[in-house]
Structures are given as C-alpha cells and as structure tokens.
Design a protein around this motif. Structure first.
Motif, PDB file in Angstrom:
ATOM      1  N   PRO A 154      -2.819  -7.608  11.551  1.00  0.00           N
ATOM      2  CA  PRO A 154      -1.227  -7.019  11.564  1.00  0.00           C
ATOM      3  C   PRO A 154      -0.257  -7.460  10.707  1.00  0.00           C
ATOM      4  CG  PRO A 154      -2.106  -8.139  13.600  1.00  0.00           C
ATOM      5  CD  PRO A 154      -3.192  -8.200  12.784  1.00  0.00           C
ATOM      6  N   ASP A 155      -0.658  -8.631  10.108  1.00  0.00           N
ATOM      7  CA  ASP A 155       0.193  -9.316   8.986  1.00  0.00           C
ATOM      8  C   ASP A 155       0.162  -8.833   7.659  1.00  0.00           C
ATOM      9  OD1 ASP A 155      -2.132 -10.568   9.079  1.00  0.00           O
ATOM     10  OD2 ASP A 155      -1.572 -12.533   8.486  1.00  0.00           O
ATOM     11  N   ILE A 156      -0.838  -7.883   7.492  1.00  0.00           N
ATOM     12  CA  ILE A 156      -0.963  -7.093   6.202  1.00  0.00           C
ATOM     13  C   ILE A 156      -0.158  -5.801   6.108  1.00  0.00           C
ATOM     14  CG2 ILE A 156      -2.677  -5.720   4.582  1.00  0.00           C
ATOM     15  CD1 ILE A 156      -4.615  -7.790   5.391  1.00  0.00           C
ATOM     16  N   HIS A 157       0.757  -5.818   5.201  1.00  0.00           N
ATOM     17  CA  HIS A 157       1.745  -4.597   5.301  1.00  0.00           C
ATOM     18  C   HIS A 157       1.444  -3.550   4.027  1.00  0.00           C
ATOM     19  CE1 HIS A 157       3.900  -5.453   8.795  1.00  0.00           C
ATOM     20  NE2 HIS A 157       3.517  -6.694   8.603  1.00  0.00           N
ATOM     21  N   TRP A 158       0.898  -4.098   3.132  1.00  0.00           N
ATOM     22  CA  TRP A 158       0.518  -3.642   1.581  1.00  0.00           C
ATOM     23  C   TRP A 158      -0.875  -3.673   1.049  1.00  0.00           C
ATOM     24  CZ3 TRP A 158       4.752  -1.124  -0.704  1.00  0.00           C
ATOM     25  CH2 TRP A 158       6.007  -1.375   0.138  1.00  0.00           C
ATOM     26  N   VAL A 159      -1.565  -2.737   0.627  1.00  0.00           N
ATOM     27  CA  VAL A 159      -2.901  -2.701   0.201  1.00  0.00           C
ATOM     28  C   VAL A 159      -2.909  -1.992  -1.188  1.00  0.00           C
ATOM     29  CG1 VAL A 159      -5.204  -2.148   0.294  1.00  0.00           C
ATOM     30  CG2 VAL A 159      -3.889  -2.928   2.284  1.00  0.00           C
ATOM     31  N   PHE A 160      -3.515  -2.801  -2.286  1.00  0.00           N
ATOM     32  CA  PHE A 160      -3.505  -2.239  -3.626  1.00  0.00           C
ATOM     33  C   PHE A 160      -4.904  -2.212  -3.911  1.00  0.00           C
ATOM     34  CE2 PHE A 160       0.842  -4.022  -5.070  1.00  0.00           C
ATOM     35  CZ  PHE A 160       1.411  -3.255  -4.067  1.00  0.00           C
ATOM     36  N   HIS A 161      -5.440  -0.852  -4.344  1.00  0.00           N
ATOM     37  CA  HIS A 161      -6.982  -0.942  -4.765  1.00  0.00           C
ATOM     38  C   HIS A 161      -6.887  -0.454  -6.116  1.00  0.00           C
ATOM     39  CE1 HIS A 161     -10.540   1.830  -5.163  1.00  0.00           C
ATOM     40  NE2 HIS A 161     -11.071   0.474  -5.317  1.00  0.00           N
ATOM     41  N   VAL A 162      -7.264  -1.241  -7.196  1.00  0.00           N
ATOM     42  CA  VAL A 162      -7.726  -0.875  -8.666  1.00  0.00           C
ATOM     43  C   VAL A 162      -8.813  -1.186  -9.168  1.00  0.00           C
ATOM     44  CG1 VAL A 162      -4.916  -1.641  -8.900  1.00  0.00           C
ATOM     45  CG2 VAL A 162      -6.907  -3.235  -9.256  1.00  0.00           C
ATOM     46  N   HIS A 163      -9.145  -0.493 -10.411  1.00  0.00           N
ATOM     47  CA  HIS A 163     -10.311  -0.877 -11.008  1.00  0.00           C
ATOM     48  C   HIS A 163      -9.901  -1.569 -12.160  1.00  0.00           C
ATOM     49  CE1 HIS A 163     -13.181   2.484  -9.013  1.00  0.00           C
ATOM     50  NE2 HIS A 163     -12.125   2.235  -8.323  1.00  0.00           N
ATOM     51  N   ILE A 164     -10.510  -2.795 -12.277  1.00  0.00           N
ATOM     52  CA  ILE A 164     -10.383  -3.851 -13.380  1.00  0.00           C
ATOM     53  C   ILE A 164     -11.781  -4.338 -13.737  1.00  0.00           C
ATOM     54  CG2 ILE A 164      -9.342  -6.019 -13.967  1.00  0.00           C
ATOM     55  CD1 ILE A 164      -7.269  -3.776 -13.601  1.00  0.00           C
ATOM     56  N   PRO A 165     -12.501  -3.762 -14.630  1.00  0.00           N
ATOM     57  CA  PRO A 165     -13.803  -4.298 -14.966  1.00  0.00           C
ATOM     58  C   PRO A 165     -13.941  -5.800 -15.257  1.00  0.00           C
ATOM     59  CG  PRO A 165     -13.384  -2.160 -16.250  1.00  0.00           C
ATOM     60  CD  PRO A 165     -11.876  -2.696 -15.521  1.00  0.00           C
ATOM     61  N   GLY A 177     -14.351  -2.227  -8.467  1.00  0.00           N
ATOM     62  CA  GLY A 177     -13.258  -2.079  -7.345  1.00  0.00           C
ATOM     63  C   GLY A 177     -12.732  -3.380  -6.965  1.00  0.00           C
ATOM     64  N   ILE A 178     -11.468  -3.468  -6.996  1.00  0.00           N
ATOM     65  CA  ILE A 178     -10.680  -4.599  -6.508  1.00  0.00           C
ATOM     66  C   ILE A 178      -9.651  -4.259  -5.307  1.00  0.00           C
ATOM     67  CG2 ILE A 178      -9.265  -6.675  -7.192  1.00  0.00           C
ATOM     68  CD1 ILE A 178     -12.188  -6.791  -8.181  1.00  0.00           C
ATOM     69  N   LEU A 179      -9.511  -5.103  -4.281  1.00  0.00           N
ATOM     70  CA  LEU A 179      -8.606  -4.777  -3.377  1.00  0.00           C
ATOM     71  C   LEU A 179      -7.570  -5.887  -3.308  1.00  0.00           C
ATOM     72  CD1 LEU A 179     -10.496  -3.207  -0.397  1.00  0.00           C
ATOM     73  CD2 LEU A 179      -8.652  -2.147  -1.513  1.00  0.00           C
ATOM     74  N   ALA A 180      -6.342  -5.801  -3.228  1.00  0.00           N
ATOM     75  CA  ALA A 180      -5.300  -6.862  -3.040  1.00  0.00           C
ATOM     76  C   ALA A 180      -4.633  -6.421  -1.715  1.00  0.00           C
ATOM     77  CB  ALA A 180      -4.445  -6.845  -4.100  1.00  0.00           C
ATOM     78  N   ALA A 181      -4.279  -7.213  -0.867  1.00  0.00           N
ATOM     79  CA  ALA A 181      -3.487  -6.957   0.422  1.00  0.00           C
ATOM     80  C   ALA A 181      -2.391  -8.284   0.444  1.00  0.00           C
ATOM     81  CB  ALA A 181      -4.429  -7.109   1.569  1.00  0.00           C
ATOM     82  N   GLY A 182      -1.430  -7.946   1.326  1.00  0.00           N
ATOM     83  CA  GLY A 182      -0.522  -8.853   1.359  1.00  0.00           C
ATOM     84  C   GLY A 182       0.771  -8.667   2.527  1.00  0.00           C
ATOM     85  N   GLN A 183       1.489  -9.339   2.684  1.00  0.00           N
ATOM     86  CA  GLN A 183       2.630  -9.180   3.685  1.00  0.00           C
ATOM     87  C   GLN A 183       3.848  -8.328   2.955  1.00  0.00           C
ATOM     88  OE1 GLN A 183       3.030 -13.025   4.779  1.00  0.00           O
ATOM     89  NE2 GLN A 183       2.828 -12.664   6.612  1.00  0.00           N
ATOM     90  N   ASN A 184       4.094  -8.420   1.606  1.00  0.00           N
ATOM     91  CA  ASN A 184       5.047  -7.673   1.022  1.00  0.00           C
ATOM     92  C   ASN A 184       4.336  -6.999  -0.416  1.00  0.00           C
ATOM     93  OD1 ASN A 184       5.817  -9.695  -1.063  1.00  0.00           O
ATOM     94  ND2 ASN A 184       6.328 -10.992   0.711  1.00  0.00           N
ATOM     95  N   ALA A 185       5.135  -6.057  -1.141  1.00  0.00           N
ATOM     96  CA  ALA A 185       4.427  -5.512  -2.116  1.00  0.00           C
ATOM     97  C   ALA A 185       4.424  -6.607  -3.355  1.00  0.00           C
ATOM     98  CB  ALA A 185       5.480  -4.477  -2.711  1.00  0.00           C
ATOM     99  N   ASN A 186       5.674  -7.352  -3.365  1.00  0.00           N
ATOM    100  CA  ASN A 186       5.729  -8.489  -4.730  1.00  0.00           C
ATOM    101  C   ASN A 186       4.394  -9.518  -4.434  1.00  0.00           C
ATOM    102  OD1 ASN A 186       7.446  -6.913  -5.796  1.00  0.00           O
ATOM    103  ND2 ASN A 186       9.183  -8.206  -4.902  1.00  0.00           N
ATOM    104  N   SER A 187       4.154  -9.794  -3.397  1.00  0.00           N
ATOM    105  CA  SER A 187       3.181 -11.322  -3.232  1.00  0.00           C
ATOM    106  C   SER A 187       1.699 -10.369  -3.401  1.00  0.00           C
ATOM    107  CB  SER A 187       3.344 -11.493  -1.764  1.00  0.00           C
ATOM    108  OG  SER A 187       3.083 -10.789  -0.668  1.00  0.00           O
ATOM    109  N   CYS A 188       1.382  -9.027  -3.083  1.00  0.00           N
ATOM    110  CA  CYS A 188       0.121  -8.447  -3.046  1.00  0.00           C
ATOM    111  C   CYS A 188      -0.135  -7.977  -4.674  1.00  0.00           C
ATOM    112  CB  CYS A 188       0.468  -7.060  -2.445  1.00  0.00           C
ATOM    113  SG  CYS A 188      -1.028  -6.147  -2.366  1.00  0.00           S
ATOM    114  N   GLY A 189       1.237  -7.581  -5.407  1.00  0.00           N
ATOM    115  CA  GLY A 189       0.842  -7.226  -6.734  1.00  0.00           C
ATOM    116  C   GLY A 189       0.771  -8.432  -7.243  1.00  0.00           C
ATOM    117  N   GLU A 190       1.910  -9.493  -7.280  1.00  0.00           N
ATOM    118  CA  GLU A 190       1.798 -10.793  -8.153  1.00  0.00           C
ATOM    119  C   GLU A 190       0.232 -11.464  -7.858  1.00  0.00           C
ATOM    120  OE1 GLU A 190       3.624 -11.547 -10.474  1.00  0.00           O
ATOM    121  OE2 GLU A 190       5.317 -10.058 -10.104  1.00  0.00           O
ATOM    122  N   ALA A 191      -0.276 -11.503  -6.734  1.00  0.00           N
ATOM    123  CA  ALA A 191      -1.507 -12.042  -6.714  1.00  0.00           C
ATOM    124  C   ALA A 191      -3.025 -11.569  -7.599  1.00  0.00           C
ATOM    125  CB  ALA A 191      -1.795 -12.192  -5.234  1.00  0.00           C
ATOM    126  N   LEU A 192      -2.694 -10.082  -7.543  1.00  0.00           N
ATOM    127  CA  LEU A 192      -3.637  -9.471  -8.213  1.00  0.00           C
ATOM    128  C   LEU A 192      -3.417  -9.607  -9.668  1.00  0.00           C
ATOM    129  CD1 LEU A 192      -5.640  -7.093  -8.291  1.00  0.00           C
ATOM    130  CD2 LEU A 192      -3.887  -5.404  -7.974  1.00  0.00           C
TER     131      LEU A 192
END
Length: 203
Positions: free
Chosen positions: A117-128, A178-193
């Motif tokens: 329930p603490d995940i609010h954003w998920v980004f799925h990208v393809h980074i070989p 395929g790579i997944l990133a998940a976080g509580q907010n958009a910036n933390s999710c994206g920056e971790a990725l």
C-alpha cells in the motif's frame, strides 16, 4: 523470449472519458525523461519495432497507466491513459476503463500496488545495459523461466517487493531488458531508476 507488447491477461475494458490533466502531469514528466534515454519508445531494431515501456500511479479507484502500444508516441495526452479499476492475479484478469486499453504490463503494476500500500508509482522501462548487469548490481531478479504478462510474473514481482525498502528497482529476468521501479512518489521512483542506470556501465 516472448513477443513484446502483447496483452496476455483477460481484459474487460470499457471506453470512457479521459483522465483529468493533473492525473498524468507527473507521469508525463518522467515519461519524457525516460524516453530520452531509450527506456520507453519504439525502435525497429528492438523487439520487432513494437512499443515498450509504461508508467502508472495509484489513485482512489485503482491506478492510471499509460495505454497499450503508446511507446512510439513522443508525448502522451489525457487520451492515452487508462484506469485499471480491478484485477485478479490468480484469474489473470484486469478490469479497466478509459479512452485506450491499458498497457500489456498492467498485471505487474497491479501486483506491486496489491502487495504494498506504500507504493504509489511504478515505472517499467527497457534498459539492456542495466538488465544485463542486474546481478552485478545485486538487483532483485525474477526467475529466468517466468515470462512477462503472466500470473507467475506478477507473483514473482510481489515476492521480491514484499519486504524490500523503497524505492525499489528490480529486474524481470524472463522479460528481455525489462526493469521495474516502484516508490512512494514519482521523483524517488524515477531517481532510483536513473541511479541504477548510471551505475550499469561500470558494474
């Protein structure tokens, strides 16, 4: 590897009005950044030219996710997002509405929202580069024999996310690049990725 971009779950989709602009504004900001580095898009040299990559955010009704086969588009508008209202992983079924059908990766996103329930954003990208060096970075990884778009992949993603600290970056081993990133907010999710991607060449 399985063909990219094919919806494998049973989809109950109802055409309806598009999202309000504030719903996808942050999603689109991050989609632009990730598309610029090749994590989202469509390339005739990759996966037979089929579009790849998608983003989502939790909402009261479920989650909003970019529509199926929108990777080739430079920018998305409110008409390119779908609301996933309900899902059943065991039955491999998704219920959604909007102007477009949801991404073929909706079940993996649903699995993360379902388990955490603490995940609010998920980004799925393809980074070989990151996908190939996931083990060197000690990223959580799904089993190699588990294919994308299946209940088994959704359950494997859930298992990896169960006790992991956020933001989380994980590798879908049976889903090429395929790579997944998940976080509580958009910036933390994206920056971790982005940090994981930056480390990949040196791994």
């Amino acid at each position: 590897m399985e063909e990219e971009g094919v919806i494998k779950f049973q989809l109950h989709w109802q055409a309806s009005d598009p999202a309000l602009p504030e719903t996808f504004r942050e999603l689109e900001l991050w989609r632009t950044r990730l598309r610029a580095i090749g994590g989202i898009g469509a390339d005739p040299r990759r996966y037979g030219g089929i579009g790849f990559g998608n983003l989502s955010r939790r909402c009261a009704e479920g989650f909003w996710i970019s529509g199926t086969q929108t990777g080739e588009l430079q920018q998305l508008g409110r008409e390119h997002y779908s609301l996933v209202e309900r899902w059943d992983i065991a039955a491999n079924t998704v219920w959604a509405r909007g102007p477009v059908a949801p991404s073929s990766e909706s079940m993996s996103h649903a699995a993360l929202y379902d388990r955490r329930p603490d995940i609010h954003w998920v980004f799925h990208v393809h980074i070989p580069e990151l996908w190939r060096r996931a083990a060197a970075q000690d990223l959580p990884r799904t089993p190699a024999g588990v294919e994308y778009g299946t209940p088994e992949m959704a359950l494997a993603v859930q298992d990896l996310a169960s006790n992991a600290p956020l933001p989380l970056v994980l590798c879908m081993t049976g889903h090429e690049d395929g790579i997944l990133a998940a976080g509580q907010n958009a910036n933390s999710c994206g920056e971790a990725l982005l940090r994981a991607i930056a480390r990949a060449p040196a791994s």
